[in-house]
Design an enzyme around this catalytic site. Structure first.
Site, PDB file in Angstrom:
ATOM      1  N   LEU A  29       0.595   7.854  -2.863  1.00 47.76           N
ATOM      2  CA  LEU A  29      -0.284   6.829  -3.437  1.00 47.76           C
ATOM      3  C   LEU A  29       0.488   5.609  -3.926  1.00 47.76           C
ATOM      4  O   LEU A  29       1.617   5.705  -4.373  1.00 47.76           O
ATOM      5  CB  LEU A  29      -1.080   7.432  -4.600  1.00 47.76           C
ATOM      6  CG  LEU A  29      -1.932   8.646  -4.238  1.00 47.76           C
ATOM      7  CD1 LEU A  29      -2.758   9.087  -5.450  1.00 47.76           C
ATOM      8  CD2 LEU A  29      -2.841   8.378  -3.054  1.00 47.76           C
ATOM      9  N   HIS A  30      -0.190   4.464  -3.847  1.00 46.80           N
ATOM     10  CA  HIS A  30       0.361   3.205  -4.368  1.00 46.80           C
ATOM     11  C   HIS A  30      -0.785   2.453  -5.032  1.00 46.80           C
ATOM     12  O   HIS A  30      -1.923   2.964  -5.101  1.00 46.80           O
ATOM     13  CB  HIS A  30       1.016   2.399  -3.242  1.00 46.80           C
ATOM     14  CG  HIS A  30       0.154   2.251  -2.023  1.00 46.80           C
ATOM     15  ND1 HIS A  30      -1.031   1.549  -2.038  1.00 46.80           N
ATOM     16  CD2 HIS A  30       0.270   2.746  -0.762  1.00 46.80           C
ATOM     17  CE1 HIS A  30      -1.577   1.575  -0.840  1.00 46.80           C
ATOM     18  NE2 HIS A  30      -0.826   2.319  -0.040  1.00 46.80           N
ATOM     19  N   GLY A  32      -2.671   0.225  -4.095  1.00 45.04           N
ATOM     20  CA  GLY A  32      -3.874   0.054  -3.270  1.00 45.04           C
ATOM     21  C   GLY A  32      -4.853   1.203  -3.496  1.00 45.04           C
ATOM     22  O   GLY A  32      -6.068   1.001  -3.630  1.00 45.04           O
ATOM     23  N   HIS A  33      -4.314   2.429  -3.551  1.00 48.15           N
ATOM     24  CA  HIS A  33      -5.186   3.589  -3.800  1.00 48.15           C
ATOM     25  C   HIS A  33      -5.773   3.527  -5.208  1.00 48.15           C
ATOM     26  O   HIS A  33      -6.916   3.907  -5.439  1.00 48.15           O
ATOM     27  CB  HIS A  33      -4.402   4.896  -3.653  1.00 48.15           C
ATOM     28  CG  HIS A  33      -3.863   5.127  -2.284  1.00 48.15           C
ATOM     29  ND1 HIS A  33      -2.528   5.014  -1.973  1.00 48.15           N
ATOM     30  CD2 HIS A  33      -4.484   5.474  -1.136  1.00 48.15           C
ATOM     31  CE1 HIS A  33      -2.347   5.280  -0.695  1.00 48.15           C
ATOM     32  NE2 HIS A  33      -3.511   5.561  -0.163  1.00 48.15           N
ATOM     33  N   GLY A 143      -9.920   1.203   1.666  1.00 50.55           N
ATOM     34  CA  GLY A 143      -9.214  -0.075   1.574  1.00 50.55           C
ATOM     35  C   GLY A 143      -9.445  -0.946   2.802  1.00 50.55           C
ATOM     36  O   GLY A 143      -9.398  -0.466   3.937  1.00 50.55           O
ATOM     37  N   GLU A 144      -9.646  -2.237   2.552  1.00 52.40           N
ATOM     38  CA  GLU A 144      -9.853  -3.183   3.662  1.00 52.40           C
ATOM     39  C   GLU A 144      -8.590  -3.419   4.471  1.00 52.40           C
ATOM     40  O   GLU A 144      -8.653  -4.026   5.526  1.00 52.40           O
ATOM     41  CB  GLU A 144     -10.366  -4.518   3.106  1.00 52.40           C
ATOM     42  CG  GLU A 144     -11.796  -4.456   2.649  1.00 52.40           C
ATOM     43  CD  GLU A 144     -12.344  -5.808   2.248  1.00 52.40           C
ATOM     44  OE1 GLU A 144     -11.554  -6.771   2.093  1.00 52.40           O
ATOM     45  OE2 GLU A 144     -13.566  -5.892   2.053  1.00 52.40           O
ATOM     46  N   SER A 182       1.618   3.015   2.484  1.00 53.92           N
ATOM     47  CA  SER A 182       2.549   4.136   2.258  1.00 53.92           C
ATOM     48  C   SER A 182       3.757   4.042   3.187  1.00 53.92           C
ATOM     49  O   SER A 182       4.817   4.582   2.899  1.00 53.92           O
ATOM     50  CB  SER A 182       1.842   5.466   2.502  1.00 53.92           C
ATOM     51  OG  SER A 182       0.669   5.517   1.735  1.00 53.92           O
TER      52      SER A 182
END
Ligand code: PAF
Length: 274
Positions: A29-30, A32-33, A143-144, A182
């Protein structure tokens, strides 16, 4: 935060929580998540995340074995993001030996990533449909950055009349514009420095096309910029935002999408046009 690994545990947890917003992930995970989890929180319903590295969406020559895994780090981030439930199925739970059905996808799945990675979107659709059946979320957040994936998921959810709202969440970027992924961790230092050229080329071409410049020339110039930055572009195309069909001129809604290889990493990105 409850962590569950079997279907009976999952169903017991959901019976307590009621309908949840689902953030499907493959882990590593980053931010964005975490933006997906934050969007789910805004719905004022409990939030569940799933972590499952889905073998069905990797081709035989792809990076399944080197896909980054960090369960402890992921769980810490999800707890901090205010997740209520984490669903961690194993492969046998997701794909029991007597399973005999997968989802076939067409339409927005046909070109681009669909052509470059045969079977990829069928694998994504199959696992996402299973997650919807397991978790029965009121909404699911994607996520787009993976624009085509979002359209494929929207399409099959509509085609099968699944009672789940699909919520796209804007791409989270590094300060230099690189979309979080990722796989960015596999960029060598010099590649990491070159990588923002992808978003820069997209935004430049989008501005040119919005300003009335010829589409083919703007796309060609953007491809040259990628090559100059050391990338090998796979595609860079103006497409219908929902259909993913290529367009020769600006229509609404329109998206500019690209995939390019940089070293051993396949980078994806997209922006709105017009
Ligand atoms: O975007 C991803 O991480 C995956 O494709 C998804 C949606 C979790 C399905 O495995």
């Amino acid at each position: 935060m409850k962590i569950v690994r079997t279907l009976p545990e999952l169903h017991a947890a959901l019976a307590e929580l009621g309908p949840v917003g689902l953030v499907p992930t493959m882990g590593a995970l980053h931010r964005g998540h975490l933006a997906l989890a934050a969007a789910a929180r805004q719905a004022k319903r409990p939030v569940a995340a799933s972590i499952f590295v889905n073998p069905l969406q990797f081709g035989p020559t792809e990076d399944l074995s080197r896909y980054p895994r960090d369960e402890a780090g992921d769980l810490a981030q999800l707890a901090q993001a205010g997740c209520d439930l984490v669903w961690l199925p194993d492969v046998a739970t997701m794909y029991p030996s007597d399973a005999a059905s997968t989802i076939t996808v067409g339409g927005p799945a046909t070109r681009w990533e669909g052509a470059a990675r045969p079977g990829h979107f069928a694998g994504v659709a199959t696992v996402v449909a299973k997650l919807f059946g397991q978790v029965r979320p009121h909404a699911a957040y994607f996520g787009e950055k993976d624009w085509q994936q979002v359209q494929v998921i929207r399409r099959f959810t509509a085609d099968f009349l699944l009672p789940v709202e699909i919520v796209p969440v804007p791409t989270v970027r590094e300060v230099d514009g690189l979309a979080l992924s990722s796989r960015n961790r596999f960029l060598k230092p010099a590649e990491r420095l070159a990588a923002p050229a992808l978003y820069a080329a997209l935004t430049r071409a989008a501005a040119q096309i919005s300003g009335g410049a010829a589409v083919a020339e703007s796309l060609e110039a953007a491809k040259h910029a990628l090559i100059a930055a050391g990338m090998t572009p796979d595609y860079l195309a103006l497409v219908g935002a929902e259909t993913l069909e290529p367009l020769e001129r600006l229509a609404q809604p329109t998206r500019l999408i690209t995939a390019a290889r940089l070293g051993s990493v396949r980078l994806l990105d997209n922006v709105a046009v017009g």
